[in-house]
Motif scaffolding. Structure first.
Motif, PDB file in Angstrom:
ATOM      1  N   LEU A 252       0.668  -1.135  -0.065  1.00 21.38           N
ATOM      2  CA  LEU A 252       0.184   0.168   0.020  1.00 21.38           C
ATOM      3  C   LEU A 252       1.044   1.242   0.033  1.00 21.38           C
ATOM      4  N   PHE A 253       1.901   1.228  -0.536  1.00 20.08           N
ATOM      5  CA  PHE A 253       2.818   2.159  -0.812  1.00 20.08           C
ATOM      6  C   PHE A 253       3.663   2.852   0.448  1.00 20.08           C
ATOM      7  N   PHE A 254       4.087   2.180   1.142  1.00 17.98           N
ATOM      8  CA  PHE A 254       4.727   2.561   2.336  1.00 17.98           C
ATOM      9  C   PHE A 254       3.592   3.263   3.303  1.00 17.98           C
ATOM     10  N   ASP A 255       2.352   2.576   3.702  1.00 19.16           N
ATOM     11  CA  ASP A 255       1.783   3.043   4.777  1.00 19.16           C
ATOM     12  C   ASP A 255       2.161   3.001   5.936  1.00 19.16           C
ATOM     13  N   ARG A 256       2.236   4.266   6.437  1.00 19.66           N
ATOM     14  CA  ARG A 256       3.033   4.451   7.669  1.00 19.66           C
ATOM     15  C   ARG A 256       2.555   3.521   9.083  1.00 19.66           C
ATOM     16  N   ALA A 257       1.359   3.809   9.009  1.00 22.03           N
ATOM     17  CA  ALA A 257       0.548   3.056  10.322  1.00 22.03           C
ATOM     18  C   ALA A 257       0.863   1.389  10.130  1.00 22.03           C
ATOM     19  N   LEU A 258       0.689   0.628   8.920  1.00 29.10           N
ATOM     20  CA  LEU A 258       0.836  -0.589   8.876  1.00 29.10           C
ATOM     21  C   LEU A 258       2.184  -1.111   9.123  1.00 29.10           C
ATOM     22  N   LEU A 259       3.234  -0.209   8.595  1.00 29.19           N
ATOM     23  CA  LEU A 259       4.550  -0.389   8.934  1.00 29.19           C
ATOM     24  C   LEU A 259       4.834  -0.350  10.183  1.00 29.19           C
ATOM     25  N   ALA A 260       4.398   0.797  10.966  1.00 27.16           N
ATOM     26  CA  ALA A 260       4.594   0.797  12.506  1.00 27.16           C
ATOM     27  C   ALA A 260       4.269  -0.414  13.226  1.00 27.16           C
ATOM     28  N   LEU A 261       2.792  -0.717  12.814  1.00 31.94           N
ATOM     29  CA  LEU A 261       2.149  -1.976  13.589  1.00 31.94           C
ATOM     30  C   LEU A 261       2.947  -3.117  13.303  1.00 31.94           C
ATOM     31  N   GLY A 262       3.442  -3.501  11.977  1.00 31.70           N
ATOM     32  CA  GLY A 262       4.425  -4.350  11.836  1.00 31.70           C
ATOM     33  C   GLY A 262       5.922  -4.486  12.660  1.00 31.70           C
ATOM     34  N   ASN A 263       6.366  -3.272  12.666  1.00 25.67           N
ATOM     35  CA  ASN A 263       7.475  -3.410  13.585  1.00 25.67           C
ATOM     36  C   ASN A 263       7.216  -3.572  14.986  1.00 25.67           C
ATOM     37  N   ILE A 264       6.033  -3.044  15.662  1.00 24.11           N
ATOM     38  CA  ILE A 264       5.950  -3.342  16.881  1.00 24.11           C
ATOM     39  C   ILE A 264       5.561  -4.584  17.393  1.00 24.11           C
ATOM     40  N   PHE A 265       4.858  -5.329  16.095  1.00 27.08           N
ATOM     41  CA  PHE A 265       4.745  -6.764  16.467  1.00 27.08           C
ATOM     42  C   PHE A 265       5.961  -7.394  16.392  1.00 27.08           C
ATOM     43  N   LEU A 266       6.942  -7.300  15.277  1.00 24.55           N
ATOM     44  CA  LEU A 266       8.073  -7.778  15.219  1.00 24.55           C
ATOM     45  C   LEU A 266       8.993  -7.654  16.742  1.00 24.55           C
ATOM     46  N   ILE A 267       9.054  -6.515  17.259  1.00 26.70           N
ATOM     47  CA  ILE A 267       9.845  -6.240  18.373  1.00 26.70           C
ATOM     48  C   ILE A 267       9.295  -7.182  19.417  1.00 26.70           C
ATOM     49  N   VAL A 268       8.111  -6.993  19.432  1.00 24.34           N
ATOM     50  CA  VAL A 268       7.343  -7.702  20.849  1.00 24.34           C
ATOM     51  C   VAL A 268       7.429  -9.263  20.543  1.00 24.34           C
ATOM     52  N   GLY A 269       7.343  -9.747  19.384  1.00 26.43           N
ATOM     53  CA  GLY A 269       7.377 -11.171  19.043  1.00 26.43           C
ATOM     54  C   GLY A 269       8.791 -11.707  19.265  1.00 26.43           C
ATOM     55  N   VAL A 270       9.723 -10.926  18.974  1.00 30.06           N
ATOM     56  CA  VAL A 270      10.967 -11.464  19.294  1.00 30.06           C
ATOM     57  C   VAL A 270      11.464 -11.486  20.826  1.00 30.06           C
ATOM     58  N   ILE A 271      10.875 -10.729  21.373  1.00 28.74           N
ATOM     59  CA  ILE A 271      10.976 -10.499  23.175  1.00 28.74           C
ATOM     60  C   ILE A 271      10.299 -11.731  23.711  1.00 28.74           C
ATOM     61  N   LEU A 272       9.148 -12.015  23.191  1.00 29.28           N
ATOM     62  CA  LEU A 272       8.316 -12.957  23.647  1.00 29.28           C
ATOM     63  C   LEU A 272       9.076 -14.477  23.251  1.00 29.28           C
ATOM     64  N   LEU A 273       9.659 -14.442  21.966  1.00 29.82           N
ATOM     65  CA  LEU A 273      10.202 -15.887  21.624  1.00 29.82           C
ATOM     66  C   LEU A 273      11.454 -16.157  22.202  1.00 29.82           C
ATOM     67  N   LEU A 274      12.420 -15.143  22.386  1.00 25.21           N
ATOM     68  CA  LEU A 274      13.548 -15.231  23.027  1.00 25.21           C
ATOM     69  C   LEU A 274      13.671 -14.929  24.503  1.00 25.21           C
ATOM     70  N   GLY A 275      12.717 -14.219  24.987  1.00 20.64           N
ATOM     71  CA  GLY A 275      12.767 -13.675  26.573  1.00 20.64           C
ATOM     72  C   GLY A 275      13.408 -12.556  26.358  1.00 20.64           C
ATOM     73  N   LEU A 276      12.949 -11.823  27.663  1.00 22.70           N
ATOM     74  CA  LEU A 276      13.387 -10.328  27.703  1.00 22.70           C
ATOM     75  C   LEU A 276      15.125 -10.335  27.732  1.00 22.70           C
ATOM     76  N   GLY A 277      15.661 -11.095  28.688  1.00 20.67           N
ATOM     77  CA  GLY A 277      17.322 -11.284  29.058  1.00 20.67           C
ATOM     78  C   GLY A 277      17.849 -11.435  27.553  1.00 20.67           C
ATOM     79  N   ARG A 278      17.534 -12.549  26.906  1.00 15.68           N
ATOM     80  CA  ARG A 278      18.146 -13.027  25.673  1.00 15.68           C
ATOM     81  C   ARG A 278      18.013 -12.044  24.657  1.00 15.68           C
ATOM     82  N   ALA A 279      16.721 -11.637  24.569  1.00 19.65           N
ATOM     83  CA  ALA A 279      16.601 -10.629  23.373  1.00 19.65           C
ATOM     84  C   ALA A 279      17.468  -9.425  23.540  1.00 19.65           C
ATOM     85  N   ARG A 280      17.492  -8.941  24.601  1.00 16.10           N
ATOM     86  CA  ARG A 280      18.439  -7.795  24.988  1.00 16.10           C
ATOM     87  C   ARG A 280      20.021  -8.081  24.761  1.00 16.10           C
TER      88      ARG A 280
END
Length: 171
Positions: free
Chosen positions: A30-58
């Motif tokens: 959708l031609f670099f829709d800012r809201a969708l990209l931001a939502l995707g980035n938030i999901f990515l960061i939270v997903g990596v933290i949940l998958l690895l754990g807070l200490g290992r993600a850090r």
């Protein structure tokens, strides 16, 4: 480790990472829709933290060899939120490559084993790009093959089996 061997928070992290890639691809479409990209980035960061754990993600993000990748990735997210989506996405791609570039050969080998995708990755122009990402080059090998020399033997004569048996007088 199979997917069902993961804990509930790790399963949620894997699901959020899947949603992140979906929203990021949708934001690109959708031609670099800012809201969708931001939502995707938030999901990515939270997903990596949940998958690895807070200490290992850090520790993953602040390792010395991955520090420039982390800086590029998070600077890209900040630029995306500050309404510079194209520059932010370019920085995020650079950071993502620097962070997860070591996993590309494993990911590519898994994708090549999938029946339909293996054929697509072997197409002429795509295969050169994939080989560069994987770090292999099929055209030129840097490994020198050993030269095998043979010792010349005496000239051999051709023998008919029937003549050989008759010369030995085998009955």
């Amino acid at each position: 480790m199979a997917f069902w061997d993961l804990s509930d928070s790790q399963r949620m992290g894997a699901g959020l990472i899947g949603f992140a890639f979906f929203f990021i691809l949708l934001g690109f479409a959708l031609f670099f829709d800012r809201a969708l990209l931001a939502l995707g980035n938030i999901f990515l960061i939270v997903g990596v933290i949940l998958l690895l754990g807070l200490g290992r993600a850090r520790t993953f993000f602040v390792q010395p060899d991955r520090l420039t990748g982390s800086a590029c990735f998070f600077a890209g997210i900040a630029l995306l939120l500050l309404r510079w989506p194209i520059v932010g996405v370019i920085l995020e791609i650079i950071g993502f490559y620097k962070l997860f570039g070591g996993f590309f050969p494993v990911i590519i080998s898994v994708i090549r084993s999938i029946p339909g995708f293996g054929l697509i990755l072997s197409l002429p122009y795509i295969s050169t790009l994939v080989n560069k990402l994987e770090g292999t080059n099929n055209r030129k090998s840097t490994i020198k093959k050993p030269v095998v020399t043979t010792i010349p033997s005496a000239p051999s004569r051709s023998v008919n089996i029937g003549q050989e048996l008759s010369s030995r007088n085998v009955k």
